[in-house]
Design an enzyme around this catalytic site. Structure first.
Site, short mmCIF file in Angstrom:
data_model
loop_
_atom_site.label_atom_id
_atom_site.label_comp_id
_atom_site.label_asym_id
_atom_site.label_seq_id
_atom_site.Cartn_x
_atom_site.Cartn_y
_atom_site.Cartn_z
N ASP A 74 0.84 -1.19 0.00
CA ASP A 74 0.00 0.00 0.00
C ASP A 74 0.88 1.25 0.00
O ASP A 74 1.38 1.66 1.04
CB ASP A 74 -0.91 -0.04 1.23
CG ASP A 74 -2.14 0.81 1.04
OD1 ASP A 74 -2.37 1.26 -0.10
OD2 ASP A 74 -2.86 1.03 2.02
N LYS A 129 -8.67 -8.12 -1.28
CA LYS A 129 -8.47 -7.11 -0.24
C LYS A 129 -8.66 -7.71 1.14
O LYS A 129 -9.65 -8.38 1.39
CB LYS A 129 -9.49 -5.98 -0.41
CG LYS A 129 -9.28 -5.15 -1.67
CD LYS A 129 -8.33 -4.00 -1.39
CE LYS A 129 -8.16 -3.16 -2.63
NZ LYS A 129 -8.28 -1.76 -2.47
N CYS A 140 -7.77 32.80 22.22
CA CYS A 140 -8.08 31.39 22.45
C CYS A 140 -6.76 30.62 22.57
O CYS A 140 -5.98 30.54 21.63
CB CYS A 140 -8.94 30.88 21.30
SG CYS A 140 -9.49 29.19 21.49
P1 AMP Z 1 -6.07 -0.28 -6.93
O1 AMP Z 1 -5.34 1.00 -6.69
O2 AMP Z 1 -6.87 -0.75 -5.75
O3 AMP Z 1 -6.76 -0.34 -8.25
O4 AMP Z 1 -4.94 -1.41 -7.01
C1 AMP Z 1 -4.02 -1.39 -8.05
C2 AMP Z 1 -2.70 -0.98 -7.50
O5 AMP Z 1 -2.18 -1.92 -6.60
C3 AMP Z 1 -1.66 -0.91 -8.57
O6 AMP Z 1 -1.72 0.29 -9.25
C4 AMP Z 1 -0.40 -1.02 -7.77
O7 AMP Z 1 0.04 0.27 -7.45
C5 AMP Z 1 -0.81 -1.68 -6.47
N1 AMP Z 1 -0.05 -2.89 -6.15
C6 AMP Z 1 0.51 -3.13 -4.95
N2 AMP Z 1 1.14 -4.30 -4.94
C7 AMP Z 1 1.00 -4.85 -6.16
C8 AMP Z 1 1.46 -6.07 -6.75
N3 AMP Z 1 2.15 -6.98 -6.06
N4 AMP Z 1 1.12 -6.27 -8.04
C9 AMP Z 1 0.40 -5.37 -8.75
N5 AMP Z 1 -0.06 -4.21 -8.23
C10 AMP Z 1 0.24 -3.94 -6.94
ZN ZN Z 2 -11.70 29.46 21.41
#
Ligand code: AMP
Ligand code: ZN
Length: 667
Positions: free
Chosen positions: A115, A309, A427
């Site tokens: 993330d 997820k 304040c």
């Molecule tokens: P989303 O933003 O929910 O559409 O998820 C897609 C994003 O997940 C991609 O753009 C990547 O930035 C991210 N991502 C993270 N880890 C991975 C992975 N192992 N393979 C592919 N995408 C990934």
């Molecule tokens: Zn105040």
């Protein structure tokens, strides 16, 4: 001369290898001290012999390049999103769908879903040539200068890499570094960052790459794209990338069925909290590239990949009370005080309720059993109320009408979610918050004075606005709690030194609503003095590049207050910089207004940084790569052949440093 060149090469290779061991393999092969000595030696040689400059030298990791506007770059291969799944059934449905489209057995690669901020890196002949954000998937921002400072991104590859390829990955900020940054911010009286993901993506868009270099970002790679990569499966791609020097986490596994995929998901659902960085799921990819090609893409995502997820963790607990916090700008934030409960490895006691609308929408009442969720955010949020458990005598929450700190009636402007306390000068939390902002690192950077001491000083009645700082004496502050003579001395000295801080930062330090660092710079550059800004009408302010009505209104309101004018007069008397210094003004013109200029190579009479500064001082924009918008290129020795070709193709003029200096009338 050959000796020197050789020594430089030896040092570069050694340092590169140590960097790799440390940042990619997490396995240090040299002490920090020895590393620094070698780096210094290399730096000294490079300074002495600029003819051996190399943009990919390990010395370039410290950054320094400043990008004002990030250039937009069209991705050679679109950066797609991923489809999401949340259950076993979702995954089985997916398998059914793809089995109709391809023949034979399907093997899957399971990877963690990191993330952070996605990034696409382009390598040519083993050298990093650009790094582009995902943007809208079709085109993103060129953030190469910033990405180069991330130590786990190889600037030069090892082994048998293809001539040209893109590799995709995620830039993340591991928890440890994130927490350190926040400790630092809290110490400086600044708002802590909310979560590592946003901080990582925000970092990529910082203008000063030296700032990015200070942030402990990491780049985790997961996909190769391009032709002739010499690989047949996704898993092989990961292995190859690892061999070429990329950081590819080794959690990735092959699975022969959806059941095996589910095992992977189950394992990491439990163990992901032990990872050093945030993950929000698993990504499952059809392993065979041949099958991937047959499956292709929908309008939004590859058919051959699926994100699973993780559920954000939730618990329910009792809401004991609601309290209200007053921020530096007077904004009121309602806070839920909860019966302490364990959630995702931490004890949660408080959650933000955001604003009055949120409380009303969820009909949250004291005594309710509420559902709390902790996702990426460090501050948990309240999702709703368990109405079955509502107490019979419960009362709807009445939002406060008066400031909990000073009793002033709260106001809420049309279209704003937040209530505000308008008692700007009376304040306490606003007074303290404003002074804390004034002293923080990015503003006046007052050494020897921290956020807590500011609160002590205000509470002791020693100061009531930032101009009072300049009258503090050692004798006054020593009696304060925990204040040793030496610290008191340092503090007074630190305050004195802040008189040298340049005007643009003073302007930011004043804490005018909506005037952040960038706006402060714009205003300082345009008006050159506080008096000119104070005298400007709203219309006049709006005419400044990038200043909108909201900012203009706020600036105008700030200077319409007699109190503020008095405080500024005092700052002036104490010698705080309230205009652009003569030194800085000297040599500033607008002759390059509207020009976008690329600087390339090494120069004889001037350093690259000086050259860039000259461009900016004369109103031009420095751009880091050539596009059709480039006005011209100032080139020294060693301009890269690919840049030359590009300039030629786009018919863009190349001039040397002397021709450039003539343009701005300097010889
Ligand atoms: P989303 O933003 O929910 O559409 O998820 C897609 C994003 O997940 C991609 O753009 C990547 O930035 C991210 N991502 C993270 N880890 C991975 C992975 N192992 N393979 C592919 N995408 C990934
Ligand atoms: Zn105040």
């Amino acid at each position: 001369m050959d000796d020197i060149k050789q020594r430089i090469e030896v040092l570069r290779n050694e340092l590169r290898e140590h960097n790799y061991n440390y940042y990619v393999l997490d396995n240090a092969s040299i002490s920090d001290f020895e590393f620094d000595i070698k780096l210094k030696e290399l730096q000294t040689l490079e300074d002495q012999y600029p003819e051996f400059f190399d943009a990919n030298s390990p010395t370039q990791r410290v950054g320094g390049e400043v990008t004002k506007n990030f250039e937009t770059i069209v991705h050679d291969n679109r950066m797609y999103s991923l489809d999401n799944s949340y259950s076993k059934e979702d995954l089985e449905d997916w398998e059914k769908r793809i089995k109709k489209l391809v023949d034979g057995d399907i093997q899957y690669t399971c990877e963690l879903k990191y993330d952070g901020a996605s990034i696409s890196l382009t390598y040519e002949n083993g050298v990093l040539v650009k790094a582009v954000t995902r943007g809208d998937g079709f085109q993103g921002d060129n953030v190469t200068a910033n990405v180069k400072t991330i130590k786990s991104v190889p600037l030069r590859l090892k082994g048998d890499f293809p001539e040209k390829f893109d590799i995709r990955g995620e830039i993340v900020l591991p928890y440890e570094g994130f927490n350190k940054m926040n400790e630092e911010r809290i110490k400086n009286g600044e708002e802590p960052y909310r979560n590592p993901r946003n901080t990582a993506s925000g970092s990529l868009k910082l203008q000063d790459s030296a700032e990015v270099a200070k942030r402990p970002l990491e780049c985790l790679l997961y996909n190769l794209t391009g032709a002739n990569l010499g690989i047949n499966t996704q898993f092989e791609g990961l292995e190859k990338a690892r061999q070429w020097g990329f950081k590819v986490p080794d959690a990735a596994k092959l699975a022969n069925s959806i059941d095996e995929v589910l095992e992977f998901i189950e394992y990491w659902g439990l163990h992901r909290h032990n990872l050093p960085y945030e993950t929000d799921g698993v990504v499952i990819k059809v392993n065979s590239l041949q099958q991937q090609e047959e499956l292709g893409y929908t309008a939004k995502a590859p058919r051959w990949a699926m994100a699973y997820k993780f559920k954000a963790e939730q618990v329910s607990t009792r809401l004991n009370s609601i309290t209200y916090q007053v921020g530096r700008t007077g904004a009121i934030t309602p806070v839920a005080n909860l019966e302490p409960v364990e959630l995702a490895g931490t004890t949660v006691k408080r959650a933000s309720l955001h604003n009055a609308d949120q409380i009303e929408k969820l009909d949250i009442r004291v005594g309710d059993e509420v559902y709390v969720e902790k996702g990426g955010e460090i501050i948990p949020k309240i999702l709703g109320v368990d109405l079955m458990k509502r107490l019979p005598n419960s009362q709807p929450t009445k939002y406060i009408e008066h400031c909990p700190e000073c009793g002033t009636e709260l106001v809420r402007q049309e279209g704003e979610a937040q209530h505000y306390c308008s008692n700007y000068n009376g304040c306490k939390p606003q007074i303290i918050g404003r002074i804390q902002h004034y002293i923080c690192r990015k503003a006046m950077d007052i050494e020897g004075l921290g956020g807590e001491t500011v609160a002590l000083l205000v509470n002791a009645g020693l100061i009531s606005n930032y101009s009072d700082l300049y009258e503090l004496t050692k004798e006054q502050v020593i009696p304060l709690e925990r204040m040793a003579e030496k610290s008191a001395e340092n503090m007074v000295k630190g305050i004195e030194q802040s008189k040298n801080i340049p005007f643009e930062r003073v302007l930011y330090a004043l804490g005018i609503r909506y005037v952040g660092e960038t706006v402060a710079k714009k205003l300082a550059k345009h008006y050159k003095s506080i008096d000119a800004i104070a005298a400007a009408s709203q219309d006049d302010l709006v005419n400044v590049d990038e200043i909108g009505t909201k900012i203009a209104e706020s600036v105008h309101a700030f200077f319409s207050s007699e109190e503020n004018i008095k405080i500024i007069e005092r700052l002036k008397q104490f010698g705080v910089q309230l205009e652009v210094s003569a030194e800085k003004l000297e040599g500033q013109t607008n002759v390059l207004e509207g020009k976008s200029i690329v600087v390339s190579g090494v120069f004889e009479s001037i350093s690259r940084n000086e050259l860039k500064k000259l461009i900016e001082d004369n109103g031009g924009k420095v751009s880091s790569s050539i596009s059709s918008k480039t006005s011209y290129i100032v080139a020294g020795d060693n301009m890269g052949p690919s840049k030359k070709d590009k300039a030629k193709a786009l018919n863009i003029e190349i001039i040397n440093e002397y021709e450039f200096l003539q343009k701005i009338d300097k010889n």
